[in-house]
Each structure stands twice: as structure tokens, then as C-alpha cells.
Design a protein around this motif. Structure first.
Motif, short mmCIF file in Angstrom:
data_model
loop_
_atom_site.label_atom_id
_atom_site.label_comp_id
_atom_site.label_asym_id
_atom_site.label_seq_id
_atom_site.Cartn_x
_atom_site.Cartn_y
_atom_site.Cartn_z
N GLU A 1 78.23 55.81 61.25
CA GLU A 1 79.13 56.31 62.30
C GLU A 1 79.19 55.33 63.47
O GLU A 1 80.26 55.09 64.04
CB GLU A 1 78.67 57.69 62.77
N TRP B 1 81.42 52.43 62.57
CA TRP B 1 82.83 52.77 62.72
C TRP B 1 83.23 52.79 64.20
O TRP B 1 84.35 52.44 64.56
CB TRP B 1 83.13 54.12 62.08
N LEU C 1 81.71 52.62 54.50
CA LEU C 1 81.76 51.62 55.56
C LEU C 1 82.15 50.26 55.00
O LEU C 1 82.99 49.54 55.57
CB LEU C 1 80.41 51.53 56.27
N SER D 1 85.75 50.20 54.40
CA SER D 1 86.50 50.05 55.65
C SER D 1 86.56 48.59 56.07
O SER D 1 87.61 48.10 56.51
CB SER D 1 85.85 50.88 56.76
N LYS E 1 85.96 56.81 68.28
CA LYS E 1 86.91 56.93 67.16
C LYS E 1 88.04 57.90 67.50
O LYS E 1 89.20 57.66 67.14
CB LYS E 1 86.18 57.37 65.89
N ASP F 1 88.99 56.80 60.64
CA ASP F 1 88.06 56.51 59.55
C ASP F 1 88.38 57.27 58.26
O ASP F 1 87.53 57.40 57.39
CB ASP F 1 86.61 56.78 59.97
#
Length: 811
Positions: free
Chosen positions: A333, A336, A390, A393, A677, A689
Motif C-alpha cells: 500500500e 502504491w 504491485l 502496477s 491514492k 490502484d
């Protein structure tokens, strides 16, 4: 030196706990010359971490004020306190602590020397009468424990200092104006704090105490009204002392200028990246700083969950155990969060750290020390899946070149293998409490398998990629079978046909297990007993967040109605949500800390307001999402987000106020990242995300599976579901003899090794009413010696033997 000239009596002293988990400030220098991090709470310096962010070395450092007669005051609890950063996101703090009677004022500026392992405090001490005297006290907790420390007084090259050492670490406390008098002692027996409280002045002066729970105490010379206190840290006392003295010689302003300049420059670099998308929010700089402060210097990419010990003032069993550990979930987290800020190199550092700490079998520990050693022993499968998301991403944003992908491939394969072998049933959910099938963990695993499939195809691992997709499809097609429950008392109460329950602890249909009673963790006695079907959680929102279900799916809408009826609380700042039914992880109704009471109550988490805002954005309710974003901001303490906020009536004597932080943990990196985010999501009009693979496969194309899966440790197929393919999964090579007409016709096929000892075969059973099969184990050259029968009408497995025993005997 001779440390025993005048030793203090009363060893080993009373146990010294940690401080409250709600930190109103955290800080460190960005310069690599310093390995010290500090925290602030209740108007004073709290835990200081050295040489790593997971190693606390002091409990607190504060002043008491006394007049030698009948006035005694502890600035932690008996002052009106104000605090501010000197600039947005720059963790240099100005503190003002005023006696409510006007007797004294203490003003502090707290920073870290950017060149050394030293915390600096510039302090102004002002009293209304000359007889008031100020005494500094410090409680060492070197290397996460206070029970085996030593303390003494000694000159370092002619400069008086107070020292402490324990478990290979040391600290030294120096004052630029010098000390008028000083002492060390055992807490509760011979410490300076107790002496001054009881007598109004120091009556006992000792120069050595230890080993045990010790305290340093000294009265500074205050003729000029302003002093600088330096607390140096090192592996030897001389090391710590030299650093403290050097900092004082450089001068506070010299260190302050560099400290502030480096932080402002870092923020400016991030602002340049954000400017591309013009993302603005009130606390972006504070949130970015919280993530960066929590990242390890020695282990780049390792970010601890929080520089705090939840309800630390009550912690008497696990002396060193707090949130200053790495949770892979929180770490992803945070990555991100950095990525949303445009700090792409930070995200890559975290990817590297994750794969460097991955276990050999592909999993990650529940949580770990910064060097990768496991701390708590359990397993949470979302923490195995999230690193894959992740990585996806990063790949989706063009951050991975071919060489880096190639280096990561073995780690991807190991994580995928672990999920395929052990998923989707997780030994713990994301709240670290119950085992079973939960919507959040299911959503993350499914999304991760799809993401991994794309990565595997980069290297032509098409068989494994296809296996990941078909497994993801199978799990996705059965989410409702496993977790959507109908006709419960809770459903009737809220006027819905059903909802996603919090978790299904059994690998069986939700309708079959809904009335079974389980005990929720942290409850004393039977207070936590609840039918599994009546457990409600916010976790079903993950099905939308990760792209598996539409926001207007009737099952989602029903669940939202139940969530709001059961878990939502209206607070002055805006709506808040508790985690789940009968959550006991929090203060009780009287405000007693978790761990002290058997009747705790989990409170509202600002994180969940952010998650709900993301859902509302996905549903097209942009204004509602913005209102929740504002509420989330208002739950923070000047940009630092707590784990929980108090959601009952104010209890001022316990420091609990509605909608404000509790004693759990603050700041929480997970929530700081969610805030970042959400700011970016609101700007771009879509969830930052959300994985692309799930949206494409399950939302756009509504892909469904016609597969059923049978395993020795999971002899289960959904009742009434007639599959086209039956997949048998094994952990040893075999040939399968099978028939769909009661052995009238027989087929025999070998299983395929899809990855690292996971074998499978897909049997075509479309149109069949049942199947019978058995195995010939090719390595041991023997038949299984029994048949397995499944009816595709009732779909009840014929094997009565415990599945776990079968697996154990075969392996």
C-alpha cells in the motif's frame, strides 16, 4: 571508569512500559549521515529509534517542574499543549507546553542532526517565580527493551553527561549549558522523577544504576532561559557521547538549516512530478513525509507500519512488540502511495525489498523485522498476492525493463506456486484474526493470478499462465457460493435477501455453514460467539476495488445496506466505519485500553472511510467521494492519520474525543497511502490502484468458469453445479483412471506437472451425471486402492476420510 562509586538501590526497578500509540509527530533526517528516527506524543519526545526503524531505544524524555515545597507538575499530563511543523511536511516540530495555572512555559523545537545520530531539542524554560526548577528525565529502552539497561553519570572529555547502555547500544545526554545536578536510579525505587515528586527536590544523587529498568534525571543550568539538549546514540558510550558533543559544537541553527533544506528539496522534487497531473490535497506533504520517515535506511524499500506501540502504556508482556515492523500488505500500500506521488524509484525499491525478503517457498511472513526475519508466525494469503499486483502496477506503468523482469521471474513463479497450492483459503484474513474464505483475500488472490499470468507470458510460460487464469476464473465464479449468505436474521433486519459475510471458516457453501457459531478473536469468555452468517464486514468492497464486481451489482448493493446499518457511525468529521461485527480490538466503553479489558471494542478506522470513498468514485458518486475525502482529512491530526478514531461520547479524562485518534497507532502508513491514492483517484476520476486484468476479464467480458476442482485436502464441489471440466489437483505424479458411466467405459491419463510439484489433469465431464476415479502413483508404483465418486447432481464427495490425513500420507 568505576561505575559503582555510588550505586542506586532498588534494582531491578518497576517494569517500564512504552508510551501511547498515538504519535502527534514523527521525524528523521533525509541525510544518510543520521540513522535516528524520533516520535512525539503528549507534548514530549517519545520513542527514539536507532540504528534501525524497528529498534526503539528510549521510552520518553520530558520535564517535571517543582518548587521544593508543594508544587509538582509533569509536562506530559499537566500542561496545555500546542504543536506544529515549521513548514508543511517538514518534520521539525515546535511544541508549546503551558501550565494551566500560568506557573511555567516550556517551548521546544525538535529535530535530528542530519550529520549524526543525535536528536536535538532547543528548549526555552520560563517560570513565574525563581523557586520553580526544571528537571529533565529520560527512560532508556535500548534495543526494544527496558529491563536490562544500565545508567550512569560521567564526564566525557571534561563535559558532564548522562549515559545508558543495553544489549550493545548506548546513548548519551548532554546540555550546552551544563547540568546543575544529576542522578540515575531504578524506576519506582530510586529514580529522580519519584524523588522530586515526593520531596519537591532531588534528595538522592546516584551515579550508577543497573542492570534493570533505569531512568536518567538531571537539572539543567537555565540562567539564560534557553538550552539545547543533545541525545546521542551509538554502539559504544564513547560513540554516543562524541556525537552529542559534536552536535552541540556545530550549533542548533546549523543543523536546523540543513535538516529543513533537505526536506523542502525532497518535497519540491515530488511536487514537480505531481504537477503533471495537478494533484492537490491538504495533507499530501505530510503523508509523503510519513511514508519516507518510516522507510529504512539500512534496508532500502523496507517500510514499517508505524513508529508506535499501540496502547504502549499498557504493554507489559510483549516488551518490544509494536507496529515498528514490516507487514507486506502495508508495504505494498505504501508503494502504491509513492507511485501515486510520481515517486517511481521509491516503488521499485519496495519491489526489490519484497523479493529480497520472500521465503523460499514463495510466501512472506505475516510481519517481519527489517532484515526479513519473521516476527509473528501466521500466514495471510493477501500478503502473498499483493506483491504480484504491485509488480504488475510497475510493469503497467513501464517501470520494468526486460532485464528486471527476468530477475524477478523466479520470485513471481514461487509466489504463484504458493497461491495455487494453498489458496484461496487463508489461515488469517487481512485483519489477522480469522481463518477462511473472505471477500478481500479472495479478490486480491484472483487479481494477482491474472496479473501473474500476463507476466509469465512475457517469458513464454504459457501453460502456467493459462493455469493461473483458469484457477482465478474458478475462484471468481464461486465467490458468492462461498461468502454470500441469504435469509439470516441480519438480512431480515435490513430488508435484503442476503449479503457477503465477513468470512467463511469452512471450505463449504455459505448457505450450509451460516448457522455455525465461531468465536471472534480478542473476546473474553463467550462474548465473541456469533453465527458465521451474521458476521458483517466492510471487506466486500474489495470486490469492486479490485475489479471483480460492478459497483451496482445487486449483491454489492445489498451488502452496502447491511454494512451501513451495522458498522457505520456518524461522527463530527463525517461518516466512519468499524471493521466487522463484534470487533474487540480497541478501547472499551469506559475508555480502558485494549489489553487491559476483556471487553474491548474496535472503533472506526479512517482507512475505511478512504476505501468507501473509492467505492463511491467507482459508482459514479463523485461528490459523495469528495465529502468522504474531506472527512478522512478531518480524522487526521494535522495530516497524520490514526489507525482508529474514538466513536463514542467524549471521555476527557482518558484523552478520548469523538472522531479523534485513540491510543492504538498514529500515523499508520497504510492509511497515509490510502489518502494519497484517494487524492489521485479523485483527480483522474478512476481508482488509482484498480487492476486492469480483472476489469477486462470480469467486468467488460463477464468471463465465467465452467470448471470444478477436486483435491485430497479439499474434496469439495459446489452443490447443484454441473461442470464441463473436472480438474484434479495432486502433489505427486500419477495416472488417473476414470469413468463417467460407472466403469462401463474407462479412460486413463497421466497428470501434468504444471509448476514445482503441482500436478493436474482436466477431465471432460460435460453432460455427465457423475464420475468415478482412482489413482496409480507412478513414483511408488502402487494403486490408491479405493475409488472416488462424485455426483454432479448432488455433488457430494464420497470420501469420508479426513483430507489432511490423505495429503500427509501421500507426502
Amino acid at each position: 571508569m568505576n561505575r559503582h562509586r555510588n550505586p542506586a538501590p532498588g534494582g531491578p526497578g518497576q517494569f517500564s512500559p512504552w508510551t501511547c500509540g498515538g504519535k502527534t509527530g514523527i521525524g528523521r533526517a533525509l541525510n544518510p549521515g543520521s540513522e535516528v528516527s524520533f516520535t512525539i506524543g503528549k507534548g514530549v519526545l517519545n520513542e527514539v529509534y536507532f540504528p534501525r526503524e524497528d529498534i526503539a531505544c528510549i521510552r520518553d524524555c520530558a520535564f517535571v517542574v517543582a518548587d521544593g515545597k508543594d508544587f509538582f507538575s509533569d509536562e506530559r499530563s499537566q500542561t496545555v499543549q500546542k504543536q506544529r511543523m515549521i513548514a508543511a511536511g517538514v518534520p521539525a516540530y515546535k511544541l508549546e507546553n503551558h501550565c494551566p495555572e500560568g506557573r511555567y512555559r516550556i517551548h521546544k523545537t525538535i529535530i535530528v542532526d542530519p550529520r549524526r545520530d543525535v536528536v536535538l531539542q532547543r528548549i526555552q524554560l520560563k517560570a513565574d517565580k525563581p523557586e520553580l526548577r526544571f528537571y529533565l528525565y529520560l527512560s532508556p529502552h535500548l534495543r526494544n527493551q527496558g529491563a536490562h539497561n544500565e545508567a550512569w553519570i560521567e564526564d566525557f572529555k571534561g563535559m558532564p553527561m548522562l549515559f545508558a547502555t543495553g544489549d550493545g547500544l548506548s546513548l548519551a545526554v548532554a546540555c550546552d549549558a551544563g547540568w546543575r545536578q544529576s542522578t540515575v536510579g531504578f524506576i519506582g525505587a530510586s529514580d529522580g522523577f519519584s524523588d522530586i515528586r515526593d520531596h519537591g527536590v532531588m534528595t538522592r544523587l546516584y551515579d550508577y544504576a543497573g542492570p534493570g529498568n533505569v531512568q536518567l534525571c538531571a537539572e539543567p543550568e537555565t540562567a539564560g532561559g534557553e538550552i539545547v539538549i543533545a541525545i546521542g546514540f551509538g554502539h559504544r558510550p564513547e560513540d554516543a557521547a562524541q556525537k552529542a558533543r559534536s552536535s552541540l559544537l556545530d550549533g542548533f541553527d546549523f543543523s536546523m538549516e540543513q535538516y529543513v533544506h533537505e526536506w523542502k528539496s525532497w518535497h519540491d522534487s515530488l511536487a514537480g512530478k505531481r504537477r503533471k497531473n495537478a494533484v492537490k490535497a491538504k495533507y499530501l506533504r505530510e503523508s509523503a513525509a510519513a511514508l519516507r520517515i518510516s522507510e529504512s535506511r539500512r534496508y532500502p524499500g523496507g517500510i514499517i507500519a508505524s513508529l508506535s506501540v499501540p496502547w504502549g502504556e499498557t504493554r507489559g508482556i510483549n516488551d518490544g512488540l509494536g507496529y515498528h515492523l514490516v507487514w507486506p500488505r502495508d508495504l505494498v500500500e505504501s508503494a502504491w502511495g509513492f507511485m501515486a506521488l510520481g515517486a517511481e524509484n521509491d516503488a521499485l525499491r519496495i519491489i526489490n525489498y519484497l523479493f529480497s525478503t520472500q521465503d523460499g517457498d514463495g510466501k512472506w511472513p505475516q510481519n517481519m523485522w527489517l532484515d526479513g526475519r519473521a516476527c509473528l508466525p501466521s500466514l495471510q494469503l493477501d500478503e502473498v498476492a499483493l506483491p504480484l499486483l504491485l509488480l504488475d502496477s510497475c510493469d503497467h506503468r513501464g517501470l520494468l525493463d526486460k532485464e528486471r523482469r527476468w530477475r524477478y521471474l523466479p520470485f513471481v513463479r514461487k509466489a504463484v506456486t504458493f497461491l495455487l497450492r494453498h489458496g484461496p483459503y487463508s489461515p488469517e484474513d487481512r485483519w489477522e484474526q480469522q481463518a477462511g474464505l473472505s471477500p478481500f483475500t479472495l479478490a486480491v488472490q484472483i487479481a494477482a493470478l491474472l496479473a501473474a499470468a500476463t507476466m509469465l507470458e512475457h517469458f513464454d510460460e504459457n501453460v502456467l499462465a493459462d493455469y493461473c487464469r483458469t484457477t482465478a476464473d474458478y475462484w471468481n465464479s464461486h465467490i458468492e457460493d462461498w461468502t454470500y449468505v441469504r435469509g439470516t436474521k441480519t438480512a431480515l433486519k435490513h430488508g435484503v435477501d442476503g449479503y457477503y459475510m465477513r468470512i467463511n471458516p469452512w471450505f463449504a457453501p455459505a448457505e450450509e455453514v451460516r448457522d455455525r457459531v465461531i468465536r471472534i478473536k480478542h473476546h473474553g469468555g463467550t462474548g465473541g460467539d456469533v453465527p458465521v452468517g451474521d458476521m458483517v464486514s466492510v471487506d466486500a468492497l474489495a470486490l469492486v476495488r479490485f475489479g471483480l464486481r460492478r459497483p451496482d451489482d445487486p449483491c454489492i448493493l445489498n451488502t452496502l445496506r447491511v454494512i451501513d446499518g451495522e458498522l457505520k457511525r456518524e461522527l463530527p468529521q463525517g461518516p466512519g466505519w468499524r471493521r466487522f461485527t463484534k470487533d474487540a480490538y480497541g478501547e472499551d466503553e469506559r475508555g480502558q485500553a485494549f489489553g487491559v479489558t476483556d471487553h474491548g471494542q474496535g472503533r472506526c478506522w479512517p482507512l475505511l472511510t478512504g476505501e468507501r470513498a473509492h467505492y463511491e468514485l467507482a459508482a459514479g458518486n463523485v461528490q459523495v467521494a469528495r465529502e468522504l475525502f474531506k472527512a478522512m482529512e478531518d480524522f487526521s491530526y494535522k495530516g497524520f492519520f490514526p489507525e482508529q478514531v474514538w466513536d463514542a461520547d467524549d471521555i476527557p479524562e482518558m484523552g478520548l474525543f469523538k472522531g479523534q485518534y485513540t491510543g492504538s497507532a498514529m500515523p499508520l502508513t497504510w492509511t497515509q497511502a490510502e489518502y494519497i491514492k484517494l487524492a489521485v483517484s479523485l483527480k483522474q476520476g478512476s481508482i488509482f490502484d484498480m487492476p486492469t486484468h480483472t476489469q477486462h476479464r470480469y467486468i467488460k467480458h463477464e468471463h465465467r468458469s465452467s470448471l470444478a476442482v477436486w483435491r485430497f485436502d479439499r474434496p469439495f464441489v459446489v452443490p447443484g453445479y454441473a461442470p464441463d471440466l473436472l480438474r484434479l489437483e495432486l502433489f505427486a505424479p500419477a495416472r488417473v483412471r476414470w469413468s463417467t458411466d460407472g466403469w462401463k467405459t474407462v479412460a486413463e491419463d497421466a497428470v501434468v506437472d504444471v509448476v514445482d510439484g503441482l500436478y493436474y489433469i482436466d477431465l471432460l465431464v460435460a453432460g455427465a451425471t457423475g464420475i468415478v476415479f482412482t489413482f496409480f502413483w507412478t513414483e511408488s508404483k502402487r494403486w490408491e486402492g479405493r475409488d472416488f465418486r462424485l455426483s454432479f447432481m448432488a455433488m457430494t464427495p464420497a470420501v469420508a476420510e479426513p483430507a489432511r490425513e490423505l495429503v500427509t500420507s501421500e507426502h
